[in-house]
Design an enzyme around this catalytic site. Structure first.
Site, PDB file in Angstrom:
ATOM      1  N   THR A  71      64.452  31.243  66.680  1.00 15.05           N
ATOM      2  CA  THR A  71      65.095  29.430  67.055  1.00 15.05           C
ATOM      3  C   THR A  71      66.253  29.979  67.646  1.00 15.05           C
ATOM      4  O   THR A  71      66.773  30.811  67.696  1.00 15.05           O
ATOM      5  CB  THR A  71      64.588  28.901  66.164  1.00 15.05           C
ATOM      6  OG1 THR A  71      65.352  27.774  66.005  1.00 15.05           O
ATOM      7  CG2 THR A  71      65.700  29.665  64.583  1.00 15.05           C
ATOM      8  N   LYS A  75      66.154  32.466  71.650  1.00 13.22           N
ATOM      9  CA  LYS A  75      64.589  31.487  72.085  1.00 13.22           C
ATOM     10  C   LYS A  75      64.392  32.654  73.459  1.00 13.22           C
ATOM     11  O   LYS A  75      63.689  32.818  73.775  1.00 13.22           O
ATOM     12  CB  LYS A  75      64.557  30.325  72.044  1.00 13.22           C
ATOM     13  CG  LYS A  75      63.930  29.926  70.643  1.00 13.22           C
ATOM     14  CD  LYS A  75      63.467  28.288  70.953  1.00 13.22           C
ATOM     15  CE  LYS A  75      63.209  28.024  69.698  1.00 13.22           C
ATOM     16  NZ  LYS A  75      62.140  26.370  70.243  1.00 13.22           N
ATOM     17  N   ASN A  96      59.310  31.821  71.159  1.00 12.53           N
ATOM     18  CA  ASN A  96      60.265  31.733  69.687  1.00 12.53           C
ATOM     19  C   ASN A  96      59.161  31.564  68.761  1.00 12.53           C
ATOM     20  O   ASN A  96      59.146  32.154  66.812  1.00 12.53           O
ATOM     21  CB  ASN A  96      59.469  29.842  69.443  1.00 12.53           C
ATOM     22  CG  ASN A  96      57.963  29.983  69.246  1.00 12.53           C
ATOM     23  OD1 ASN A  96      57.108  30.436  70.187  1.00 12.53           O
ATOM     24  ND2 ASN A  96      57.760  27.935  69.236  1.00 12.53           N
ATOM     25  N   GLY A 136      63.297  13.492  78.052  1.00  7.63           N
ATOM     26  CA  GLY A 136      64.478  14.856  78.414  1.00  7.63           C
ATOM     27  C   GLY A 136      63.850  15.769  78.615  1.00  7.63           C
ATOM     28  O   GLY A 136      62.614  16.205  78.521  1.00  7.63           O
ATOM     29  N   ALA A 137      64.197  17.106  78.693  1.00  8.62           N
ATOM     30  CA  ALA A 137      64.009  18.316  79.625  1.00  8.62           C
ATOM     31  C   ALA A 137      64.190  19.498  79.276  1.00  8.62           C
ATOM     32  O   ALA A 137      64.113  20.823  80.480  1.00  8.62           O
ATOM     33  CB  ALA A 137      64.302  17.996  81.249  1.00  8.62           C
ATOM     34  N   GLY A 138      64.668  19.554  78.183  1.00 10.55           N
ATOM     35  CA  GLY A 138      65.610  20.688  77.321  1.00 10.55           C
ATOM     36  C   GLY A 138      64.869  21.091  76.195  1.00 10.55           C
ATOM     37  O   GLY A 138      64.251  20.149  75.953  1.00 10.55           O
ATOM     38  N   ALA A 140      62.456  21.901  73.492  1.00 12.54           N
ATOM     39  CA  ALA A 140      61.780  22.964  73.216  1.00 12.54           C
ATOM     40  C   ALA A 140      60.979  21.833  74.920  1.00 12.54           C
ATOM     41  O   ALA A 140      59.548  21.712  74.888  1.00 12.54           O
ATOM     42  CB  ALA A 140      61.114  21.805  71.821  1.00 12.54           C
ATOM     43  N   GLY A 250      56.912  13.845  64.793  1.00 10.59           N
ATOM     44  CA  GLY A 250      57.320  14.951  64.307  1.00 10.59           C
ATOM     45  C   GLY A 250      55.911  15.934  63.635  1.00 10.59           C
ATOM     46  O   GLY A 250      56.034  17.413  63.998  1.00 10.59           O
TER      47      GLY A 250
END
Length: 281
Positions: A71, A75, A96, A136-138, A140, A250
């Protein structure tokens, strides 16, 4: 439940991180090892980024060590030490999970996206033919974007504060899965017209965070999905439920990832029950 007994034959696995205090994977894995009678244990491994190369050298030499959950912040950098990286890890540029073979070579892959899609399927949602808005694009989010396209989504719009980053990820996803129409959009772009909206940002981790999307502008039938596990019900999910949207939490992403990672590192679970401890990773 039998007590965990460590012997000379016990296979050791680690969760590699910095900082280490937020890591909960061992508290999920170890009860499962006990439950299923697997002679294995998972321990936290605290390594600073500048010490990673030395740590990898030591881990290769430790023949009791069978593999790693990886983590933040390792990663991306750990992937460079792997002799082999699976397809998902190559697409994302990060791993991961790592396993060591008999020659102490490292095999890595990334299960963030696969775990997310499997969690959604477990909750009754199939991405095939769906129009998806990803927030979001970062982190995960990169893995999730590829996995959603691989799962057969008809289109994927990636909304990100930095438009260029969302566009770059969309280009990479479309190159890998040309059957999915992809595009990067501004963070405040119109969220109407989608079958599902996925929050992959960190907004919702802390009280007072703004919502990552204007729920009032979503179509009534849009499913709202979250990858944050603590708190279980973020402000986004509360707002979505209040307006009648179906929501996905989640936690299933973690549970499905645990199954996938356990099998990858060589300790598959015959069955899996939801664990009580939260995790990060």
């Amino acid at each position: 439940m039998p007590s965990l007994t460590i012997t000379g034959t016990t296979r050791v696995f680690g969760t590699l991180a910095h900082p280490i205090d937020h890591v909960r994977v061992p508290s999920v894995m170890n009860p499962l090892y006990e439950k299923h009678g697997i002679d294995a244990v998972m321990v936290p491994i605290h390594v600073l980024p500048e010490d990673l190369e030395d740590a990898v050298r030591g881990m290769r030499a430790n023949r009791s060590l069978g593999g790693l959950c990886v983590t933040v912040p390792h990663k991306v950098t750990i992937a460079a030490f792997c002799e082999e990286v699976g397809a998902s890890g190559r697409r994302v540029g990060a791993v991961n999970a790592v396993r060591f073979d008999a020659e102490r070579r490292m095999h890595g892959d990334n299960f963030d996206g696969q775990g997310y899609v499997a969690g959604m399927r477990a909750g009754g949602f199939d991405f095939a033919g769906k129009h998806v808005l990803q927030l979001g694009a970062g982190g995960a989010g990169m893995a999730i974007a590829f996995a959603v396209a691989e799962a057969g989504a008809a289109s994927l719009s990636i909304a990100n504060r930095t438009l260029a980053r969302g566009e770059e990820l969309a280009h990479r996803v479309h190159k890998a899965f040309p059957g999915c129409i992809t595009r990067g959009v501004a963070a405040d772009a119109d969220p109407a017209g989608y079958d599902v909206a996925i929050n992959t940002t960190s907004l919702g981790l802390h009280a007072g965070d703004p919502l990552p999307v204007d729920v009032g502008r979503l179509d009534p039938a849009t499913v709202v999905s979250e990858i944050i596990m603590i708190p279980e019900e973020t402000a986004l999910l509360k707002a979505a439920r209040a307006r009648g949207h179906a929501v996905h939490y989640g936690r299933p992403m973690l549970e499905e990832q645990i199954k996938l990672i356990a099998a990858f590192i060589g300790t598959p679970f015959p069955s899996f029950e939801a664990c009580s401890a939260g995790t990060s990773g």
